[in-house]
Each structure stands twice: as C-alpha cells, then as structure tokens.
Design a protein around this motif. Structure first.
Motif, PDB file in Angstrom:
ATOM      1  N   MET A  34       0.895  -1.253  -0.129  1.00  0.00           N
ATOM      2  CA  MET A  34       0.209  -0.008  -0.330  1.00  0.00           C
ATOM      3  C   MET A  34       0.903   1.267  -0.147  1.00  0.00           C
ATOM      4  SD  MET A  34      -3.055  -1.155   2.673  1.00  0.00           S
ATOM      5  CE  MET A  34      -4.114   0.329   2.042  1.00  0.00           C
ATOM      6  N   GLY A  35       0.420   2.432  -0.499  1.00  0.00           N
ATOM      7  CA  GLY A  35       1.139   3.524  -0.817  1.00  0.00           C
ATOM      8  C   GLY A  35       0.252   4.835  -0.349  1.00  0.00           C
ATOM      9  N   TRP A  36       1.018   5.878  -0.129  1.00  0.00           N
ATOM     10  CA  TRP A  36       0.524   7.061  -0.126  1.00  0.00           C
ATOM     11  C   TRP A  36       1.170   7.939  -1.260  1.00  0.00           C
ATOM     12  CZ3 TRP A  36      -3.485   8.362   2.930  1.00  0.00           C
ATOM     13  CH2 TRP A  36      -3.705   7.564   3.855  1.00  0.00           C
ATOM     14  N   PHE A  37       0.283   8.701  -1.769  1.00  0.00           N
ATOM     15  CA  PHE A  37       0.631   9.550  -2.933  1.00  0.00           C
ATOM     16  C   PHE A  37      -0.030  10.908  -2.707  1.00  0.00           C
ATOM     17  CE2 PHE A  37       2.537   7.367  -6.313  1.00  0.00           C
ATOM     18  CZ  PHE A  37       2.513   5.913  -5.833  1.00  0.00           C
ATOM     19  N   ARG A  38       0.422  12.099  -2.964  1.00  0.00           N
ATOM     20  CA  ARG A  38      -0.399  13.377  -3.141  1.00  0.00           C
ATOM     21  C   ARG A  38      -0.248  14.105  -4.514  1.00  0.00           C
ATOM     22  NH1 ARG A  38       4.194  16.350   1.088  1.00  0.00           N
ATOM     23  NH2 ARG A  38       5.776  16.783  -0.477  1.00  0.00           N
ATOM     24  N   GLN A  39      -1.382  15.068  -4.395  1.00  0.00           N
ATOM     25  CA  GLN A  39      -1.251  15.935  -5.548  1.00  0.00           C
ATOM     26  C   GLN A  39      -1.742  17.315  -5.060  1.00  0.00           C
ATOM     27  OE1 GLN A  39      -3.758  14.380  -8.734  1.00  0.00           O
ATOM     28  NE2 GLN A  39      -2.621  15.614 -10.143  1.00  0.00           N
ATOM     29  N   ALA A  40      -0.701  18.271  -5.255  1.00  0.00           N
ATOM     30  CA  ALA A  40      -1.228  19.553  -5.180  1.00  0.00           C
ATOM     31  C   ALA A  40      -1.762  20.241  -6.348  1.00  0.00           C
ATOM     32  CB  ALA A  40       0.245  20.158  -4.906  1.00  0.00           C
ATOM     33  N   PRO A  41      -2.408  21.421  -6.462  1.00  0.00           N
ATOM     34  CA  PRO A  41      -2.948  21.969  -7.333  1.00  0.00           C
ATOM     35  C   PRO A  41      -1.961  22.455  -8.505  1.00  0.00           C
ATOM     36  CG  PRO A  41      -3.947  23.068  -5.362  1.00  0.00           C
ATOM     37  CD  PRO A  41      -2.680  22.334  -5.119  1.00  0.00           C
ATOM     38  N   GLY A  42      -2.391  22.075  -9.652  1.00  0.00           N
ATOM     39  CA  GLY A  42      -1.388  22.260 -10.724  1.00  0.00           C
ATOM     40  C   GLY A  42      -0.131  21.479 -10.900  1.00  0.00           C
ATOM     41  N   LYS A  43      -0.062  20.296 -10.091  1.00  0.00           N
ATOM     42  CA  LYS A  43       0.959  19.551 -10.239  1.00  0.00           C
ATOM     43  C   LYS A  43       0.887  18.149 -10.214  1.00  0.00           C
ATOM     44  CE  LYS A  43       4.085  22.217  -7.138  1.00  0.00           C
ATOM     45  NZ  LYS A  43       4.961  22.266  -6.022  1.00  0.00           N
ATOM     46  N   ASP A  44       1.845  17.169 -10.752  1.00  0.00           N
ATOM     47  CA  ASP A  44       1.308  15.950 -10.858  1.00  0.00           C
ATOM     48  C   ASP A  44       1.282  15.141  -9.415  1.00  0.00           C
ATOM     49  OD1 ASP A  44       3.647  15.707 -13.832  1.00  0.00           O
ATOM     50  OD2 ASP A  44       1.704  16.242 -13.613  1.00  0.00           O
ATOM     51  N   ARG A  45       0.760  13.999  -9.549  1.00  0.00           N
ATOM     52  CA  ARG A  45       0.630  13.210  -8.451  1.00  0.00           C
ATOM     53  C   ARG A  45       2.185  12.667  -8.065  1.00  0.00           C
ATOM     54  NH1 ARG A  45      -4.345   9.173  -7.766  1.00  0.00           N
ATOM     55  NH2 ARG A  45      -5.359  11.229  -8.427  1.00  0.00           N
ATOM     56  N   GLU A  46       2.441  12.577  -6.930  1.00  0.00           N
ATOM     57  CA  GLU A  46       3.766  12.289  -6.462  1.00  0.00           C
ATOM     58  C   GLU A  46       3.654  11.075  -5.262  1.00  0.00           C
ATOM     59  OE1 GLU A  46       6.274  15.261  -5.122  1.00  0.00           O
ATOM     60  OE2 GLU A  46       4.927  16.174  -3.312  1.00  0.00           O
ATOM     61  N   PHE A  47       4.861  10.548  -5.326  1.00  0.00           N
ATOM     62  CA  PHE A  47       4.641   9.197  -4.282  1.00  0.00           C
ATOM     63  C   PHE A  47       5.295  10.083  -3.079  1.00  0.00           C
ATOM     64  CE2 PHE A  47       5.870   5.415  -2.595  1.00  0.00           C
ATOM     65  CZ  PHE A  47       7.112   5.516  -1.889  1.00  0.00           C
TER      66      PHE A  47
END
Length: 123
Positions: A34-47
């Motif tokens: 299982m993993g966590w990713f995040r995505q900020a406005p205007g940016k790609d989803r990142e690990f």
C-alpha cells in the motif's frame, strides 16, 4: 476488488502534525503493498511513502523521510501516515493506493485508489 477510504486530513499550522488513515474494505490477502501519494493544485501526483503489507518494509520519498512515518495494522486492514513537522509545501490531496504485485514509487504500480483527503498546512 479492494475499496479504500482515507480519513484524517484537515487544516494544520506549519510545524504541526496529522495522522492519515486508509481503511481497506475487503480482505487484504491479495494486497502486496500500500502506498501514499499526494497531488497539489497544478502539479502531478507524487509518491510519498509505501509499505509492503506482509513484511512491513517501508519506503519514503526524500521530502517525507525523517518527518513522515507509514505503518499498518493488519488486523484492522488499515494503513496510516503520521505526518510531523508539516510545511506549507505539504499541502495537497493525499491518496492511498493498493498494489497486488509490488511496491512501487509510481502511480502506475497501483490498481486501487481511495478518494483522497485534503491536507492544508497554513498559518
């Protein structure tokens, strides 16, 4: 099919802490990682971080290392992300994900995704 539900996001001041949770609705026998990713406005989803479900090995991005801790409770089918020393640049929608085959640091490696939880770090 695995369904995932994230919780624990919110608004926190810089330097504060949050703990995210990701509950899997089905039996986890077919979960490899299982993993966590995040995505900020205007940016790609990142690990952000990942954990091997059975063995418990953990992996972190450079930005998460030393500040975030990933863990899991196999009995509760739940994964956690303890986030300390939060910074404004940590602001993003955080997603949890499941892979049935491998631990991966790219979103393509995961088959199932939660709906995301917003984390906002601001004074």
């Amino acid at each position: 099919q695995v369904q995932l539900v994230e919780s624990g996001g919110g608004l926190v001041q810089p330097g504060g802490s949050l703990r995210l949770s990701c509950a899997a609705s089905e039996n986890t026998f077919n979960i490899y990682a299982m993993g966590w990713f995040r995505q900020a406005p205007g940016k790609d989803r990142e690990f952000v971080s990942a954990i091997a479900w059975s063995a418990g090995y953990t992996y972190y991005s450079d930005s998460a290392k030393g500040r975030f801790t990933i863990s899991r409770d196999n009995a509760k089918n739940t994964m956690y992300l303890q986030m300390n020393s939060l910074k404004p640049e940590d602001t993003a929608v955080y997603y949890c994900a499941v892979s049935s085959t491998k631990v991966a640091a790219t979103s393509r490696g995961y088959e199932y995704w939660g709906q995301g939880t917003q984390v906002t770090v601001s004074s």
